[in-house]
Write an enzyme that holds these catalytic residues in place. Sequence first.
Site, PDB file in Angstrom:
ATOM      1  N   ASP A   1       1.052  -0.786   0.042  1.00 51.82           N
ATOM      2  CA  ASP A   1      -0.190   0.155  -0.365  1.00 51.82           C
ATOM      3  C   ASP A   1       1.147   0.834  -0.038  1.00 51.82           C
ATOM      4  O   ASP A   1       2.221   1.582   0.185  1.00 51.82           O
ATOM      5  CB  ASP A   1      -0.926  -0.049   1.267  1.00 51.82           C
ATOM      6  CG  ASP A   1      -1.778   0.682   1.279  1.00 51.82           C
ATOM      7  OD1 ASP A   1      -2.709   1.622   0.003  1.00 51.82           O
ATOM      8  OD2 ASP A   1      -3.527   0.212   1.687  1.00 51.82           O
TER       9      ASP A   1
ATOM     10  N   ASP B   1     -11.058   1.657  -3.074  1.00 48.26           N
ATOM     11  CA  ASP B   1     -11.058   1.971  -1.858  1.00 48.26           C
ATOM     12  C   ASP B   1     -12.147   1.865  -1.614  1.00 48.26           C
ATOM     13  O   ASP B   1     -12.905   1.533  -0.428  1.00 48.26           O
ATOM     14  CB  ASP B   1     -10.550   2.912  -0.760  1.00 48.26           C
ATOM     15  CG  ASP B   1      -9.123   2.565  -0.229  1.00 48.26           C
ATOM     16  OD1 ASP B   1      -8.882   1.285  -0.812  1.00 48.26           O
ATOM     17  OD2 ASP B   1      -8.470   2.787   0.376  1.00 48.26           O
TER      18      ASP B   1
HETATM   19  C1  GLA Z   1      -5.556   1.784   2.072  1.00 46.78           C
HETATM   20  C2  GLA Z   1      -6.105   0.373   1.394  1.00 46.78           C
HETATM   21  C3  GLA Z   1      -6.940  -0.088   2.161  1.00 46.78           C
HETATM   22  C4  GLA Z   1      -6.354  -0.469   3.645  1.00 46.78           C
HETATM   23  C5  GLA Z   1      -5.745   0.442   4.236  1.00 46.78           C
HETATM   24  C6  GLA Z   1      -5.871  -0.081   5.222  1.00 46.78           C
HETATM   25  O1  GLA Z   1      -6.884   3.245   2.837  1.00 46.78           O
HETATM   26  O2  GLA Z   1      -6.684   0.891   0.430  1.00 46.78           O
HETATM   27  O3  GLA Z   1      -7.533  -1.034   1.029  1.00 46.78           O
HETATM   28  O4  GLA Z   1      -5.338  -1.724   3.829  1.00 46.78           O
HETATM   29  O5  GLA Z   1      -5.287   1.402   3.589  1.00 46.78           O
HETATM   30  O6  GLA Z   1      -4.473   0.735   6.744  1.00 46.78           O
END
Ligand code: GLA
Length: 718
Positions: free
Chosen positions: A454, A519
């Site tokens: 990420d 997301d």
């Molecule tokens: C980001 C990612 C999510 C999740 C969060 C965890 O927002 O896009 O899918 O993994 O971080 O903190």
Amino acid sequence: MTNLIAHRLDAPGATLVLGRTDGPPAIVYFGAPLRPETDLVMLVASRIQPLGKGTLDVLPGVALLPEAARGFTGYPGLIAHRPDAGGGAWEGRFAFRDAARCDDTNSLAITCADADRGFDITFHCRLCPESSVAVFKTELTNSGSDDAIIDWLSAPVINVPPMLTEQLRFSGRWCAEFEIHRRPIPLGISSTENRRGRTSHEAFPGVICTSEGATENTGTCLGLHLGWSGNHRLLLERKSHGLTQAQLGVLPLAGEMRLKPGAALATPELYAATSDRGLNGVSQAFHAFVRTNIAPFPKPAAPRPVTVNTWEAIYFDHTLERLTSLADAAADIGAERFVLDDGWFKNRTDDTRALGDWVPDARKYPDGLHPLVDYVVDRKGMQFGLWVEPEMVNEDSDLFRAHPDWALTLSPYPAVLGRNQMVLDLTNDAVQDHLFERLGDLLGSYRISYLKWDMNRDLVLAGDRHRKPAGSRQTHALYRLIDRVRAAFPHVEIESCASGGARVDFEILKRTHRFWPSDSNDPVERARIQSGFLHFFPPEVMGSHAGPTWSHTSGRGCTAAFRALAANYGHFGFELALDDISDTDRAVFRAAVERYKADREIWHRGRVWRLDTIDPNLIATLATSLDQAAARLVALQIDRARSVAPAPLAIPGLDPARLYRVTLKSEDPPERSGTRRFDNPLSTGGFVVLGEMLAQAGLQLPVFHAQSGVAVAIDAVD
Ligand code: GLA
């Protein structure tokens, strides 16, 4: 005509012709294959424009590097100067030096030089036989005796055919990635610049230029994408003499692209796909290119596993008991991979702390991750995946307390935080080594098959420890780090996530295996995002999860059937509290998993089509197998239909002379149907029909309620 030279590259689906005189060449043709006997010099000559009045006495075309010194009055492809040379070197004229052809790679490298200004330049062009995608790159060498600052270097500049008068741009924001903006190509410059330090949600480095009114399956289109995960500029310029140029390249921070004498600088690769059968032709070429030239799956023959991710189920609230309960529920519906998201490492109780401290939290995981990994892998037979965000650090972390100078900042200015975190300086070898060791420890200690990598903030004030700008250098350093991890752990797959889809591009995909495009697990938003995404990327790298009933990011509620259906044609999975759902929903999810497993071969290796619908609220996506023996359709009514009954959908890509059985599948409960009566064999077990009927007359679907849809199977019966 005497000076004209032409070079051609051929692939089954396209011919690329470069024409030149004594300077940088220009793309004079990129389109459907030309016959071998085509007289190329005549082709180049016959495209020379007439000189109108009120212009300079020369009319340069759009060369791979258009130059003011040849009379080009548009945006320059190279902007450079020499700070210590006392004038000069700010403009110049390249002369042709050499053209090298490599038949093995179906490529050309054309070198030009400007001895006075002190630069050599090489244009690399390759036409890939499997996909007919052209790959371009420019390499600039400082042959002078002083440092040169490169303020702008475009990848080979694309001569956009003048009949392409419209453009599709792809931009968005968090939870609304890949919005499609269609507009005319205006006179003058239309440019987008990304200064967010990652590919960004806002400005995807790609554009599709089209003839007026092109549709999914009609019209001439030229798709361009710059494979680069950092700051970039994308510029289209239509000039009053009728020519249009496209430039894409790295947008440097002030002075950071400095070339010492003898040093060279290469642009990222620019990918181009052409189609005379609409937008799908461009997408299918890019998909074929990704499959043959980019996505490096460790086990290419293995299907993309059904994935369950813990994030929206438990957030930071990890207990072994809850996680094993989730793993039970995941295995029960047929999941094949279980991914432990954020919240597993030292003191990570919320998003204000602990990034950088990549060891399991001793309170949540007193025995490390072993009990969970063993449970998932040995007891439940699933692969284990782990979330990491290696590039980041929180001020409240052991790492930052030990190495405050490891963050990218520009003292004395206060650091700008994003999600409470800072970015580590990957250009510092000590940081690279540290991260490689931490990741190596995890990957060496646990049976981890997959990392969700990420990157959750934009990068501004990117100063290294010497206060030097580190924009593009940071992006290159990230590539180095991932390459090192991949070389040491080649069996581990990596997902590229950046607050959802803020790092989606071909260059990161060379070293990762799927994207998290957004997301948003809201199926209405996701369906739109996926349509945008599919313009450049194939469905097997499109992570798609059924989320909770009530979307956590939008608040919209949808049935389990619709949530699963909207995710079913990507790399399918789930992201919700699967151990806390009704038996009815569980049955729906099981059915969706079965369908995905049965159909994924067609979706992930076949030809993908976005279907033209007259209802903008009906999103229909189709995959046809390469042998045309089968097709699968997912039709999603994302909001109220715009007509009482849907118009028949034309189904492309089948063999017109072959008979196909068409069957329909919907897991929605009966009360979710908008159909009162449907006296059509589709509703009673399906029918058999010729491929040409489906292409010409189309497929009549039932009436849908808002946020419902169907899956349709089309199978050859011979
Ligand atoms: C980001 C990612 C999510 C999740 C969060 C965890 O927002 O896009 O899918 O993994 O971080 O903190």
